[in-house]
Structure formats: structure tokens, C-alpha cells
Design a protein around this motif. Sequence first.
Motif, PDB file in Angstrom:
ATOM      1  N   SER A 180       3.951 -20.823 -20.866  1.00  0.00           N
ATOM      2  CA  SER A 180       3.627 -20.761 -19.449  1.00  0.00           C
ATOM      3  C   SER A 180       2.644 -19.634 -19.125  1.00  0.00           C
ATOM      4  CB  SER A 180       4.910 -20.583 -18.626  1.00  0.00           C
ATOM      5  OG  SER A 180       5.591 -19.402 -19.024  1.00  0.00           O
ATOM      6  N   ASN A 181       2.812 -18.478 -19.778  1.00  0.00           N
ATOM      7  CA  ASN A 181       1.895 -17.356 -19.539  1.00  0.00           C
ATOM      8  C   ASN A 181       1.666 -16.626 -20.856  1.00  0.00           C
ATOM      9  OD1 ASN A 181       0.341 -15.290 -18.524  1.00  0.00           O
ATOM     10  ND2 ASN A 181       1.740 -14.751 -16.871  1.00  0.00           N
ATOM     11  N   LYS A 222      -0.783 -14.903 -22.000  1.00  0.00           N
ATOM     12  CA  LYS A 222      -1.393 -13.573 -21.897  1.00  0.00           C
ATOM     13  C   LYS A 222      -0.328 -12.518 -21.639  1.00  0.00           C
ATOM     14  CE  LYS A 222      -4.932 -10.974 -19.407  1.00  0.00           C
ATOM     15  NZ  LYS A 222      -5.950 -11.003 -18.323  1.00  0.00           N
ATOM     16  N   ALA A 223       0.615 -12.794 -20.749  1.00  0.00           N
ATOM     17  CA  ALA A 223       1.669 -11.824 -20.452  1.00  0.00           C
ATOM     18  C   ALA A 223       2.570 -11.615 -21.662  1.00  0.00           C
ATOM     19  CB  ALA A 223       2.487 -12.304 -19.255  1.00  0.00           C
TER      20      ALA A 223
END
Length: 286
Positions: A127-128, A130-131
Amino acid sequence: MFFPGRYGYRGTNFEQIYRCYPASSFNKPHLEAGDKVIMPQSALERLSSLHIQYPMLFELHNGAAQRISHCGVLEFVAEEGTIIMPCWMMQNMLLQEGDIVRVKSATLPKGTFVKLQPHTTDFLDISNPKAILEKTLRNFSCLTAGGTIMVAYNNKQYYIDIVEAKPASAVCIIETDCEVDFAPPLDYKEPEKPQRPVVPARKAISEDQDANVEDEPKFKPFTGSAKRLDGRSSEQAPEVASATVPARSAPTDSDKRENKRAAAPSGAAAPSGASHQELLHHQELA
């Protein structure tokens, strides 16, 4: 394990040879989340005497496979002559349990740019991502171009290659603003362009003939200039044929008698008792 001379504690730099063991063998799974190793207490004493600056960074070298990587240190509680390493790091350096690895102190510049390449596209399905990557890299001390790191998320391991690093091939990423770029995953495939359907030869010839027929001018009735049967142009105004009517002269006496005779009924009989001469005279008078 002590090795005097080149690989011992002599000189101004720390350099030592250890036998490596995976973190799973010592019930230390938290090591897998970063690039830090566990070294023996004697290493800390030597590093302290050399006044090595923090953070302590090391170069790992597998001479048998000619593999080089870099790491930080988490603790100094390992048995003498051994070093405990993350499993993914041993795999990256082609090290087996109990193999010999050379450890040398290193000074690395602050990283300003790294380019990463995931092994599989499913890393991008997070979902994310990069985080998750930023959170994982907080447990790392340095990155080495040509090496591979592991990102653990949701009970799954994702391997990412370090394609490029600046300003050097090995950089420190502790307390630094580092730009991160991604290369397409190793298993990424360009979407195929829709192919033009293959037309059979006969059908292609038929379509070409149809196209040629459509290009030919079609017959359009009642077009063009009109032609007269007499050969004259239809644009020339037709001449009205005039008939010469002879002038009619005044009727003569004989004409009057002929007209009177024609107008008289065929069945009319002459008056009784009239002679032939009287009849003629009567006709002349008429």
C-alpha cells in the motif's frame, strides 16, 4: 580467535578475522531487520583504544568469493573469535555458517543519493512501499552499491539491490538526507503492444481488389452534355418551322356555287314542276 600481524590488532586501524554465524543460531531475530552485527568484547576494547569515531562502521570481505559489503555494530556480546550476522547479509556475501570473514574499520561519506531495484514487482503492490522502506532503512547504517538488502513486511521478505550510491560506492545513511530513486523490478516486463491480426493471403487479395473497385469511378446515368438527333447542339435554341400560307383570294362566283352545292343536303330534291333551266337559274342566283 586472534590473528597477529596483518589481521591482528596491530596498527592504527581495526582489522580482524572472525568465523561468522547467522543470527538465527543465537536466537537473535531482531538482527534481520537491519545491517548490524554482533562482535566480541575484545573488539570493543581495541576500538576504544584506537579512538574510532561513532557511528562505528566496518568493511566485510569474503576473500573466497571476492564479495565486499559494509555494516554497523549493535552489540559486543559474541563469543571470542566469532561474529553474528543477519542471514540475508551472509547470503549476500555467499558465506556459510562457520566461514571466515575479514572485518575492518571503515569511514564512509554521508549518502546523498541511492538507486534501488526490487527483485519482484510485488514489492510495489504494498500500500505504501516508500513508507515501509524509510522505516526499514532506519535500522541500517550504510549501503553498498552492488549489494542487496532485505525488507521484511507482513511476514514476507523483499530483496532490493543497491544499484547506485553517491557520492561513493559505499555511503553512510545515518542522520542524512538521502534522495532515493527506484529502477524497474528485475521481473518487470513491458506490456505487450496489441498485434495486428494476420490476414490470410486470399482474404488480403480480396480486400485489395475491393479497395481497387471502390477507388474506380462508378457509372452515373444521365450525366454529360445532351445531343440532338439532328446533330445540332442542345444549347442552340430550336428554330420554329414556319409554314407559308398562301393568301386567300376573294371567292369567285364558281366557288360560291361549289360551296353552295357542298352545303346542300345530299338528299334534298329539286322543287316539283321546275324545269332544268329554272333549276340552273335558281342555282346561279343562289
